[in-house]
Enzyme design. Structure first.
Site, mmCIF file in Angstrom:
data_model
loop_
_atom_site.group_PDB
_atom_site.id
_atom_site.type_symbol
_atom_site.label_atom_id
_atom_site.label_comp_id
_atom_site.label_asym_id
_atom_site.label_seq_id
_atom_site.Cartn_x
_atom_site.Cartn_y
_atom_site.Cartn_z
ATOM 1 N N TYR A 13 18.885 -124.165 -48.023
ATOM 2 C CA TYR A 13 20.089 -123.600 -48.635
ATOM 3 C C TYR A 13 21.351 -124.298 -48.128
ATOM 4 O O TYR A 13 22.369 -124.296 -48.808
ATOM 5 C CB TYR A 13 20.175 -122.102 -48.322
ATOM 6 N N THR A 90 16.814 -121.913 -38.147
ATOM 7 C CA THR A 90 16.830 -121.445 -36.754
ATOM 8 C C THR A 90 16.621 -119.925 -36.770
ATOM 9 O O THR A 90 17.518 -119.156 -36.445
ATOM 10 C CB THR A 90 18.183 -121.764 -36.076
ATOM 11 N N CYS A 275 21.405 -114.774 -42.241
ATOM 12 C CA CYS A 275 22.143 -115.158 -41.031
ATOM 13 C C CYS A 275 22.847 -114.054 -40.259
ATOM 14 O O CYS A 275 22.870 -114.117 -39.033
ATOM 15 C CB CYS A 275 23.135 -116.254 -41.387
ATOM 16 N N LYS A 278 20.504 -112.305 -37.820
ATOM 17 C CA LYS A 278 19.934 -113.287 -36.886
ATOM 18 C C LYS A 278 20.983 -113.802 -35.910
ATOM 19 O O LYS A 278 20.745 -113.914 -34.709
ATOM 20 C CB LYS A 278 19.322 -114.424 -37.714
#
Ligand SMILES: NC(=O)C1=CN([C@@H]2O[C@H](COP(=O)(O)OP(=O)(O)OC[C@H]3O[C@@H](n4cnc5c(N)ncnc54)[C@H](O)[C@@H]3O)[C@@H](O)[C@H]2O)C=CC1
Ligand SMILES: O=C(O)[C@H]1O[C@H](OP(=O)(O)OP(=O)(O)OC[C@H]2O[C@@H](n3ccc(=O)[nH]c3=O)[C@H](O)[C@@H]2O)[C@H](O)[C@@H](O)[C@@H]1O
Length: 506
Positions: A13, A90, A275, A278
């Site tokens: 993305y 990640t 995100c 996370k």
């Protein structure tokens, strides 16, 4: 020319859209995006790109095979490039130390090792992935430990701030580009080179440079601040529902203060996306590691409030449907974590569906951009259910919203797709079981109009008074007739049981 060849590792993305826009704006630079997933690269080279982003097809069409290439030949791309973006995932670690919180850097480390092994000349290595503070140190450690004569590395941090659904727009006109590097002459020279790339289309004043650690931390901080605003307004949405205040009015009044500003104050079923959660969990983990428990607890609360919001909304659905959804069919409109994307990572829809499935509901799901296989994969994931077979039996996925809602007891909006606003709700009402309920988790629907049609409507951050059919008719004949007063309670607390008056089920 300062840089003529760029390689980007990770065609996801971020890597895909970022390099596509860069290629569009830098026709003098050859950019190769590589990935170890042959399937993903094949999709980038096809007419159906692996991700949906408004405007992206056109950008890719203009640049692909001109100065933009998608390839699985990682070695060649690394060897040829002067500058390499690391743009791999990640995710939150799912094992070992820091499980459930720390960022898993195995893919970033894998990239560092590939670069160390394959490089034959000096490289500028740029962390574009979101990483913990001081991750650049680990990358440098790996590169230096595999030192080859004549090969030198500079490491920069250049986090990405694009949001999905508006990626192309964000990349064309970012609020700022952030570049962090070492405060040495070599570090500054590397920063200058990356600045030169961005200056092809971004005004110099919007490119800011910092030391490496500030840059890495700023990315986590920006996401933490954004998510914090959503959790703040969502916390107030609960107060609104309990008092009769309207969260949209509160957000407007608060946001008009120029020190606060109006953006990211949209109360919702909860934030999703790959995100926010996370990165905040990662920040919390870092703070704990630095022996800063108070700071860790402060940011953890942003996540806890988001979990509370998702639970609160799901519970409200069950309560309103007479405290049982067993064997009731419920339609879910929208499964993506926000509109204009097909991405379902951490979508609040999963949390809502899981609760309803656990309670024995059957679900009809419609989303204009999410593939049916993705929805099933999400809902049958071991984190979501212990019984994937049950989920497969209980969930049906539809390609048309009218088919999805037909015969259902309730319609739940989980994503704010524009098309949901203009559906024909008279037609929907006629096709649903009665009483027909709407739970608007995004505050996008015309609630009063829906109530007039006959729906029982619940939303976030606003107590909607539901008139019975009889009351509506009376009011149409005599507008001075008022609905029942707002202090009605239902035994579950200050909220009306389904926003309904005493004769709601009449
Ligand atoms: N998704 C978003 O909107 C944003 C993401 N970010 C950050 O950017 C990073 C990437 O995120 P996404 O693009 O969403 O991830 P993604 O999962 O969509 O893409 C990552 C890609 O890297 C590839 N990959 C992993 N290891 C590899 C290796 N050793 N060699 C070659 N390819 C490899 C994977 O196959 C995958 O295609 C993450 O750190 C994320 O936090 C930052 C800003 C926005
Ligand atoms: O690091 C990242 O991955 C990116 O994370 C977010 O981007 P993204 O998650 O794609 O989308 P957002 O627009 O931030 O929305 C995140 C979630 O918050 C929700 N949201 C957003 C805004 C709001 O007012 N209320 C609200 O509930 C959205 O519906 C969505 O579920 C940030 O906005 C980007 O700057 C950042 O680069």
């Amino acid at each position: 020319m300062v840089i003529s060849k760029i390689c980007c590792i990770g065609a996801g993305y971020v890597g895909g859209p970022t390099c596509s826009v860069m290629a569009l704006k830098c026709p003098d630079i050859q950019i190769t995006v590589v990935d170890r997933s042959t399937e993903r690269i094949a999709q980038w080279n096809s007419d159906k790109l692996p991700i949906y982003e408004p405007g992206l097809d056109e950008v890719v069409r203009q640049c692909r095979n001109r100065n933009l290439f998608f390839s699985t030949d990682i070695e060649k791309a690394i060897q040829e490039a002067e500058l390499i973006f690391i743009s791999v995932n990640t995710p939150t670690k799912t094992y070992g130390n820091g499980r459930g919180r720390a960022a898993d850097l195995k893919y970033v480390e894998g990239c560092a090792r590939m670069i160390a092994e394959m490089s034959q000349n000096s490289k500028i290595v740029v962390e574009k992935s979101t990483v913990p503070v001081r991750a650049a140190e680990s990358i440098m450690h790996i590169l230096k430990a595999n030192h080859k004569p004549g090969v030198k590395y500079d490491i920069l941090s250049n986090p990405e701030f694009l949001a999905e659904g508006t990626a192309v727009e964000d990349l064309l006109k970012p609020d700022r580009v952030l570049i962090g590097g070492e405060q040495t002459p070599e570090g500054q020279a590397a920063i200058e080179k990356l600045c030169w790339v961005y200056e092809h289309w971004i005004p110099k004043k919007n490119i800011i440079t910092t030391n490496t650690w500030s840059s890495e931390l700023s990315k986590l901080a920006a996401n933490a601040f954004l998510a914090q605003r959503i959790s703040s307004i969502n916390s107030l949405s609960a107060v609104c529902e309990a008092t009769g205040a309207d969260v949209s009015e509160v957000a407007r009044a608060v946001g008009l203060d120029s020190r606060i500003g109006p953006k990211f104050l949209q109360a919702s079923v909860g934030f999703g996306g790959s995100c926010f959660q996370k990165d905040i969990l990662n920040l919390v983990y870092i703070c704990e590691g630095l022996n800063l428990p108070e700071v860790a607890a402060y940011w953890q609360q942003v996540i806890d409030m988001n979990d509370y919001q998702k639970t609160r909304f799901s519970q409200k659905i069950i309560e309103c449907l007479f405290n049982t959804v067993t064997d009731k069919r419920i339609s879910i409109l929208g499964f993506a974590f926000k509109k204009n994307t097909g991405d379902t990572r951490e979508t609040p829809a999963i949390a809502v569906c899981r609760t309803l499935l656990d309670e024995g509901a059957q679900l009809n799901i419609y989303d204009p951009k999410v593939e049916p296989e993705q929805i099933l994969a999400d809902l049958t994931h071991p984190k979501v259910t212990e019984s994937p077979e049950h989920v497969k039996r209980a969930v049906q996925i539809f390609a048309d919203p009218y088919d999805a809602v037909r015969g259902t007891h309730a319609l739940v909006v989980c994503t704010e797709w524009d098309e949901f606003v203009s559906l024909n709700y008279e037609r929907i009402y006629a096709s649903m079981m009665k009483p027909a309920y709407i739970f608007d988790g995004r505050k996008i629907l015309p609630h009063e109009r829906l109530q007039k049609i006959g729906f029982h409507v619940q939303t976030i951050g606003k107590r909607l008074l539901q008139q019975s059919h009889q009351q509506q008719q009376q009011q149409q004949q005599d507008p001075s007739v008022r609905p029942y007063p707002s202090h009605q309670t239902n035994g579950h607390g200050p909220l009306p049981a389904n926003g309904d008056g005493p004769s709601a089920q009449a």
